[in-house]
Design a protein around this motif. Structure first.
Motif, PDB file in Angstrom:
ATOM      1  N   LEU A   2       0.822  -1.191   0.000  1.00 52.77           N
ATOM      2  CA  LEU A   2       0.000   0.000   0.000  1.00 52.77           C
ATOM      3  C   LEU A   2       0.861   1.247   0.000  1.00 52.77           C
ATOM      4  O   LEU A   2       1.983   1.247   0.497  1.00 52.77           O
ATOM      5  N   SER A   3       0.319   2.310  -0.542  1.00 54.24           N
ATOM      6  CA  SER A   3       0.966   3.614  -0.445  1.00 54.24           C
ATOM      7  C   SER A   3      -0.083   4.640  -0.039  1.00 54.24           C
ATOM      8  O   SER A   3      -1.273   4.451  -0.282  1.00 54.24           O
ATOM      9  N   PHE A   4       0.352   5.697   0.580  1.00 51.22           N
ATOM     10  CA  PHE A   4      -0.550   6.734   1.044  1.00 51.22           C
ATOM     11  C   PHE A   4      -1.071   7.542  -0.134  1.00 51.22           C
ATOM     12  O   PHE A   4      -0.317   7.915  -1.030  1.00 51.22           O
ATOM     13  N   ASP A   5      -2.372   7.817  -0.150  1.00 53.47           N
ATOM     14  CA  ASP A   5      -2.958   8.655  -1.190  1.00 53.47           C
ATOM     15  C   ASP A   5      -3.279  10.029  -0.630  1.00 53.47           C
ATOM     16  O   ASP A   5      -2.611  10.999  -0.947  1.00 53.47           O
ATOM     17  N   LEU A   6      -4.297  10.136   0.216  1.00 50.33           N
ATOM     18  CA  LEU A   6      -4.668  11.424   0.778  1.00 50.33           C
ATOM     19  C   LEU A   6      -5.528  11.236   2.016  1.00 50.33           C
ATOM     20  O   LEU A   6      -5.992  10.145   2.295  1.00 50.33           O
ATOM     21  N   ILE A   7      -5.737  12.299   2.752  1.00 50.25           N
ATOM     22  CA  ILE A   7      -6.650  12.323   3.893  1.00 50.25           C
ATOM     23  C   ILE A   7      -8.010  12.721   3.344  1.00 50.25           C
ATOM     24  O   ILE A   7      -8.120  13.690   2.590  1.00 50.25           O
ATOM     25  N   THR A   8      -9.063  11.993   3.709  1.00 48.52           N
ATOM     26  CA  THR A   8     -10.412  12.336   3.280  1.00 48.52           C
ATOM     27  C   THR A   8     -11.220  12.774   4.488  1.00 48.52           C
ATOM     28  O   THR A   8     -11.249  12.091   5.509  1.00 48.52           O
ATOM     29  N   LEU A   9     -11.869  13.927   4.354  1.00 49.13           N
ATOM     30  CA  LEU A   9     -12.701  14.483   5.405  1.00 49.13           C
ATOM     31  C   LEU A   9     -14.158  14.433   4.967  1.00 49.13           C
ATOM     32  O   LEU A   9     -14.477  14.792   3.833  1.00 49.13           O
ATOM     33  N   HIS A  63      -6.916  13.943  12.924  1.00 50.71           N
ATOM     34  CA  HIS A  63      -6.521  15.350  12.820  1.00 50.71           C
ATOM     35  C   HIS A  63      -5.261  15.462  11.973  1.00 50.71           C
ATOM     36  O   HIS A  63      -4.512  14.506  11.822  1.00 50.71           O
ATOM     37  N   LEU A  64      -5.073  16.636  11.425  1.00 45.66           N
ATOM     38  CA  LEU A  64      -3.913  16.941  10.602  1.00 45.66           C
ATOM     39  C   LEU A  64      -2.924  17.754  11.424  1.00 45.66           C
ATOM     40  O   LEU A  64      -3.328  18.546  12.273  1.00 45.66           O
ATOM     41  N   ASP A  65      -1.637  17.594  11.160  1.00 45.93           N
ATOM     42  CA  ASP A  65      -0.603  18.451  11.723  1.00 45.93           C
ATOM     43  C   ASP A  65      -0.048  19.291  10.587  1.00 45.93           C
ATOM     44  O   ASP A  65       0.462  18.748   9.601  1.00 45.93           O
ATOM     45  N   ASN A 101      -4.134  24.104  18.723  1.00 39.73           N
ATOM     46  CA  ASN A 101      -5.130  23.078  18.399  1.00 39.73           C
ATOM     47  C   ASN A 101      -6.366  23.789  17.870  1.00 39.73           C
ATOM     48  O   ASN A 101      -6.973  24.589  18.576  1.00 39.73           O
ATOM     49  N   LEU A 102      -6.729  23.486  16.627  1.00 39.04           N
ATOM     50  CA  LEU A 102      -7.822  24.179  15.957  1.00 39.04           C
ATOM     51  C   LEU A 102      -8.806  23.191  15.356  1.00 39.04           C
ATOM     52  O   LEU A 102      -8.526  21.991  15.265  1.00 39.04           O
ATOM     53  N   ALA A 103      -9.948  23.710  14.945  1.00 35.09           N
ATOM     54  CA  ALA A 103     -10.934  22.934  14.195  1.00 35.09           C
ATOM     55  C   ALA A 103     -11.327  23.744  12.964  1.00 35.09           C
ATOM     56  O   ALA A 103     -11.447  24.967  13.037  1.00 35.09           O
ATOM     57  N   PHE A 110      -7.290  19.995  13.677  1.00 37.33           N
ATOM     58  CA  PHE A 110      -5.948  20.085  13.122  1.00 37.33           C
ATOM     59  C   PHE A 110      -5.080  20.917  14.048  1.00 37.33           C
ATOM     60  O   PHE A 110      -5.582  21.703  14.850  1.00 37.33           O
ATOM     61  N   ASP A 111      -3.787  20.685  13.968  1.00 40.92           N
ATOM     62  CA  ASP A 111      -2.817  21.416  14.781  1.00 40.92           C
ATOM     63  C   ASP A 111      -1.930  22.245  13.865  1.00 40.92           C
ATOM     64  O   ASP A 111      -1.579  21.812  12.766  1.00 40.92           O
ATOM     65  N   VAL A 112      -1.553  23.423  14.347  1.00 38.85           N
ATOM     66  CA  VAL A 112      -0.492  24.198  13.720  1.00 38.85           C
ATOM     67  C   VAL A 112       0.712  24.038  14.632  1.00 38.85           C
ATOM     68  O   VAL A 112       0.643  24.332  15.826  1.00 38.85           O
ATOM     69  N   CYS A 113       1.802  23.528  14.071  1.00 38.92           N
ATOM     70  CA  CYS A 113       3.012  23.203  14.832  1.00 38.92           C
ATOM     71  C   CYS A 113       4.170  24.054  14.325  1.00 38.92           C
ATOM     72  O   CYS A 113       4.470  24.032  13.133  1.00 38.92           O
ATOM     73  N   ALA A 114       4.776  24.792  15.231  1.00 40.78           N
ATOM     74  CA  ALA A 114       5.976  25.564  14.890  1.00 40.78           C
ATOM     75  C   ALA A 114       7.137  24.887  15.607  1.00 40.78           C
ATOM     76  O   ALA A 114       7.440  25.192  16.757  1.00 40.78           O
ATOM     77  N   TYR A 115       7.753  23.941  14.937  1.00 40.51           N
ATOM     78  CA  TYR A 115       8.824  23.155  15.536  1.00 40.51           C
ATOM     79  C   TYR A 115      10.093  23.995  15.676  1.00 40.51           C
ATOM     80  O   TYR A 115      10.465  24.721  14.769  1.00 40.51           O
ATOM     81  N   LEU A 116      10.738  23.846  16.797  1.00 41.29           N
ATOM     82  CA  LEU A 116      11.979  24.559  17.051  1.00 41.29           C
ATOM     83  C   LEU A 116      13.153  23.806  16.442  1.00 41.29           C
ATOM     84  O   LEU A 116      13.294  22.611  16.677  1.00 41.29           O
ATOM     85  N   PRO A 117      13.983  24.484  15.700  1.00 45.79           N
ATOM     86  CA  PRO A 117      15.198  23.816  15.204  1.00 45.79           C
ATOM     87  C   PRO A 117      16.212  23.711  16.346  1.00 45.79           C
ATOM     88  O   PRO A 117      16.300  24.597  17.183  1.00 45.79           O
TER      89      PRO A 117
END
Length: 148
Positions: A2-9, A63-65, A101-103, A110-117
């Motif tokens: 299998l391979s990933f296609d997409l997220i369906t909502l 949920h999406l990140d 954390n949002l909707a 879904f989440d908005v993530c600002a990862y620290l380098p």
């Protein structure tokens, strides 16, 4: 294999949800069937990203990140709120970065993530004024998350 296609909502109002995700992430509609029964949204290079199908919505099942830089975090969250997203809890700072954390307008999480380098000499402030050092270890992949 299998391979990933997409997220369906699932969405009660598919056109509105498609407009939200297109505006949020710069996606374009590349496929549509039976009016608004099925839509596929893709990035500019044509990569399929999100499918939207007309149907009953059940909140919280997936949920999406989404990622942005720490400098973009506040502006991106504000932009998404202006587009119709809502906060599901207060923004927070984790050892790996800032998280919102949002909707979306249909209640999909879904989440908005600002990862620290690693190694940067900066910090990100929370609403309460606390901060996490930018050189904190990136533990996102190693630390199980108890929430979304």
């Amino acid at each position: 294999m299998l391979s990933f296609d997409l997220i369906t909502l699932d969405a009660e109002h598919p056109d509105n949800l498609a407009a939200f995700w297109c505006a949020s992430m710069g996606l374009v509609e590349v496929e549509r069937e039976d009016g608004d029964r099925w839509q596929v949204l893709a990035s500019a290079d044509g990569t399929r990203r999100i499918g939207i199908q007309r149907g009953s919505h059940r909140s919280g099942s997936v949920h999406l990140d989404l990622a942005c830089s720490p400098d973009e975090f506040v502006g991106e969250v504000d932009r998404l709120i202006d587009l119709g997203a809502s906060r599901t809890r207060a923004d927070r700072v984790e050892p790996y970065g800032s998280i919102a954390n949002l909707a979306d307008p249909e209640g999909n999480l879904f989440d908005v993530c600002a990862y620290l380098p690693g190694g940067h000499e900066a910090s990100i402030e929370t609403e309460g004024g606390a901060s996490a050092p930018a050189d904190a270890p990136l533990r996102y992949l190693q630390t199980p998350r108890s929430d979304h």
